[in-house]
Design a protein around this motif. Structure first.
Motif, mmCIF file in Angstrom:
data_model
loop_
_atom_site.group_PDB
_atom_site.id
_atom_site.type_symbol
_atom_site.label_atom_id
_atom_site.label_comp_id
_atom_site.label_asym_id
_atom_site.label_seq_id
_atom_site.Cartn_x
_atom_site.Cartn_y
_atom_site.Cartn_z
ATOM 1 N N LEU A 220 0.820 -1.209 0.000
ATOM 2 C CA LEU A 220 0.000 0.000 0.000
ATOM 3 C C LEU A 220 0.856 1.263 0.000
ATOM 4 C CD1 LEU A 220 -2.811 -1.071 2.499
ATOM 5 C CD2 LEU A 220 -2.904 -1.002 -0.003
ATOM 6 N N TRP A 221 1.981 1.206 0.743
ATOM 7 C CA TRP A 221 2.861 2.383 0.778
ATOM 8 C C TRP A 221 3.422 2.685 -0.606
ATOM 9 C CZ3 TRP A 221 4.078 5.783 4.709
ATOM 10 C CH2 TRP A 221 5.072 6.702 4.405
ATOM 11 N N LEU A 222 3.921 1.657 -1.290
ATOM 12 C CA LEU A 222 4.482 1.846 -2.631
ATOM 13 C C LEU A 222 3.417 2.337 -3.604
ATOM 14 C CD1 LEU A 222 6.704 -1.362 -2.901
ATOM 15 C CD2 LEU A 222 7.519 0.995 -2.708
ATOM 16 N N LEU A 223 2.229 1.792 -3.479
ATOM 17 C CA LEU A 223 1.155 2.134 -4.414
ATOM 18 C C LEU A 223 0.634 3.542 -4.186
ATOM 19 C CD1 LEU A 223 -0.472 0.795 -6.700
ATOM 20 C CD2 LEU A 223 -2.167 0.139 -4.990
ATOM 21 N N ILE A 224 0.511 3.943 -2.921
ATOM 22 C CA ILE A 224 -0.100 5.234 -2.610
ATOM 23 C C ILE A 224 0.929 6.360 -2.541
ATOM 24 C CG2 ILE A 224 -1.422 6.522 -0.883
ATOM 25 C CD1 ILE A 224 -2.707 3.820 -0.089
ATOM 26 N N PHE A 225 2.029 6.112 -1.826
ATOM 27 C CA PHE A 225 2.997 7.176 -1.573
ATOM 28 C C PHE A 225 4.234 7.108 -2.465
ATOM 29 C CE2 PHE A 225 0.819 6.396 2.528
ATOM 30 C CZ PHE A 225 0.197 7.635 2.653
ATOM 31 N N GLY A 226 4.535 5.930 -3.013
ATOM 32 C CA GLY A 226 5.763 5.786 -3.789
ATOM 33 C C GLY A 226 6.958 5.751 -2.870
ATOM 34 N N VAL A 227 7.862 6.732 -3.002
ATOM 35 C CA VAL A 227 9.031 6.819 -2.133
ATOM 36 C C VAL A 227 9.073 8.206 -1.502
ATOM 37 C CG1 VAL A 227 10.404 5.121 -3.383
ATOM 38 C CG2 VAL A 227 10.484 7.501 -4.094
ATOM 39 N N LYS A 228 9.704 8.294 -0.342
ATOM 40 C CA LYS A 228 9.754 9.558 0.392
ATOM 41 C C LYS A 228 10.601 10.606 -0.312
ATOM 42 C CE LYS A 228 9.252 7.734 5.101
ATOM 43 N NZ LYS A 228 9.971 7.570 6.382
ATOM 44 N N LYS A 229 11.748 10.136 -0.840
ATOM 45 C CA LYS A 229 12.723 11.077 -1.374
ATOM 46 C C LYS A 229 13.248 10.571 -2.695
ATOM 47 C CE LYS A 229 14.289 12.277 3.287
ATOM 48 N NZ LYS A 229 15.441 12.274 4.210
ATOM 49 N N ASN A 230 13.909 11.464 -3.384
ATOM 50 C CA ASN A 230 14.556 11.108 -4.636
ATOM 51 C C ASN A 230 15.776 10.249 -4.341
ATOM 52 O OD1 ASN A 230 16.084 11.060 -7.017
ATOM 53 N ND2 ASN A 230 15.342 13.087 -7.632
ATOM 54 N N ILE A 231 15.778 8.999 -4.842
ATOM 55 C CA ILE A 231 16.905 8.106 -4.601
ATOM 56 C C ILE A 231 18.187 8.678 -5.185
ATOM 57 C CG2 ILE A 231 17.830 5.795 -5.038
ATOM 58 C CD1 ILE A 231 15.001 4.780 -5.120
ATOM 59 N N GLY A 232 18.047 9.286 -6.368
ATOM 60 C CA GLY A 232 19.223 9.877 -6.995
ATOM 61 C C GLY A 232 19.820 10.975 -6.138
ATOM 62 N N ALA A 233 18.941 11.766 -5.504
ATOM 63 C CA ALA A 233 19.423 12.832 -4.624
ATOM 64 C C ALA A 233 20.134 12.254 -3.423
ATOM 65 C CB ALA A 233 18.241 13.698 -4.181
#
Length: 246
Positions: A220-233
């Protein structure tokens, strides 16, 4: 302009695949069996399956779909979590994918029941009582096959949980639940093998609860929120810190 991350799209794809696995898995592994199977009553079980043959066929199709979706899930998660720790990400993929051919081949036991139901010669050859016990035999073999697959259903959760915990862009608590869930799967499997009446003890659902919380939660977290921050950053910031320290 705010920085956008292609990894948010990857996270959503992984979440969608996970959702498909969860829904099809609940339907095929929990809902339909609860409607059709009475383990201590071969007559009632066989009658239920014969009277609800389409539902039983849907269970088989849903089970196959579940394992196909699961074959693609760790690949999407690998793309998302590889920057955290590539070795653990590869281990996660390997352990997850080992379960797929085991689970798919185990579906032949359900297909065997379909053969019994659709060929009238089986009833004439075996007799009704032996026919019913043959149906139960296939169901029991299917259960045993799931026990073998459960080894890897559990093992892959540990590197997955570790990666979630260390990621910095997914909730640490879900990583903890996933790692505990790995242990829970293995304890549950050991109990089923060692104790004859293990599932009548009523502890299995509690032992496997952390895995359920972790998997449904991360889905549900991945589907709704995705990720908190830019991984590249995150990666660039890590490189900058290392460079400054030098």
């Amino acid at each position: 302009m705010p920085e956008t991350s292609p990894n948010k799209k990857t996270a959503r794809i992984a979440g969608l695949l996970y959702l498909c696995v969860v829904i099809s898995g609940i339907f095929s592994l929990a809902y339909v069996p609860s409607k059709l199977i009475v383990w201590d009553n071969p007559t009632e079980t066989t009658t239920n399956i014969m009277n609800n043959e389409f539902l039983f066929r849907m269970e088989i199709l849903s089970g196959i779909a579940c394992y196909v979706f699961f074959a693609f899930l760790p690949l999407a998660l690998y793309k998302l979590l590889k920057p955290v720790n590539e070795k653990y990400a590869k281990l996660m993929v390997i352990l997850a994918l080992i379960s797929v051919p085991l689970s798919l081949s185990n579906m032949t036991n359900k297909m065997g029941i379909l053969s019994l139901l659709t060929d009238a010669n089986y009833k004439q050859t075996f007799g009704i009582e032996q026919f019913q016990h043959q149906v139960m035999f296939y169901l029991e073999q299917y259960g045993h096959g799931n026990h073998v697959s459960a080894v890897f259903w559990g093992l892959w959760l540990f590197p997955f949980g570790y990666l979630v915990f260390k990621s910095g862009f997914l909730p640490k608590v879900l990583g903890v639940f996933l790692m505990i869930g790995c242990v829970g799967y293995l304890v549950d499997l050991s109990g089923a093998i060692l104790f004859k009446n293990y599932y009548q003890m009523g502890v299995s659902s509690y032992i496997t609860l952390p895995a359920s919380i972790g998997e449904i939660g991360i889905c549900l977290w991945l589907l709704i929120f995705g990720v908190k921050k830019n991984i590249g950053a995150i990666k660039r910031r890590s490189v900058t810190v290392v460079s400054d320290s030098l």
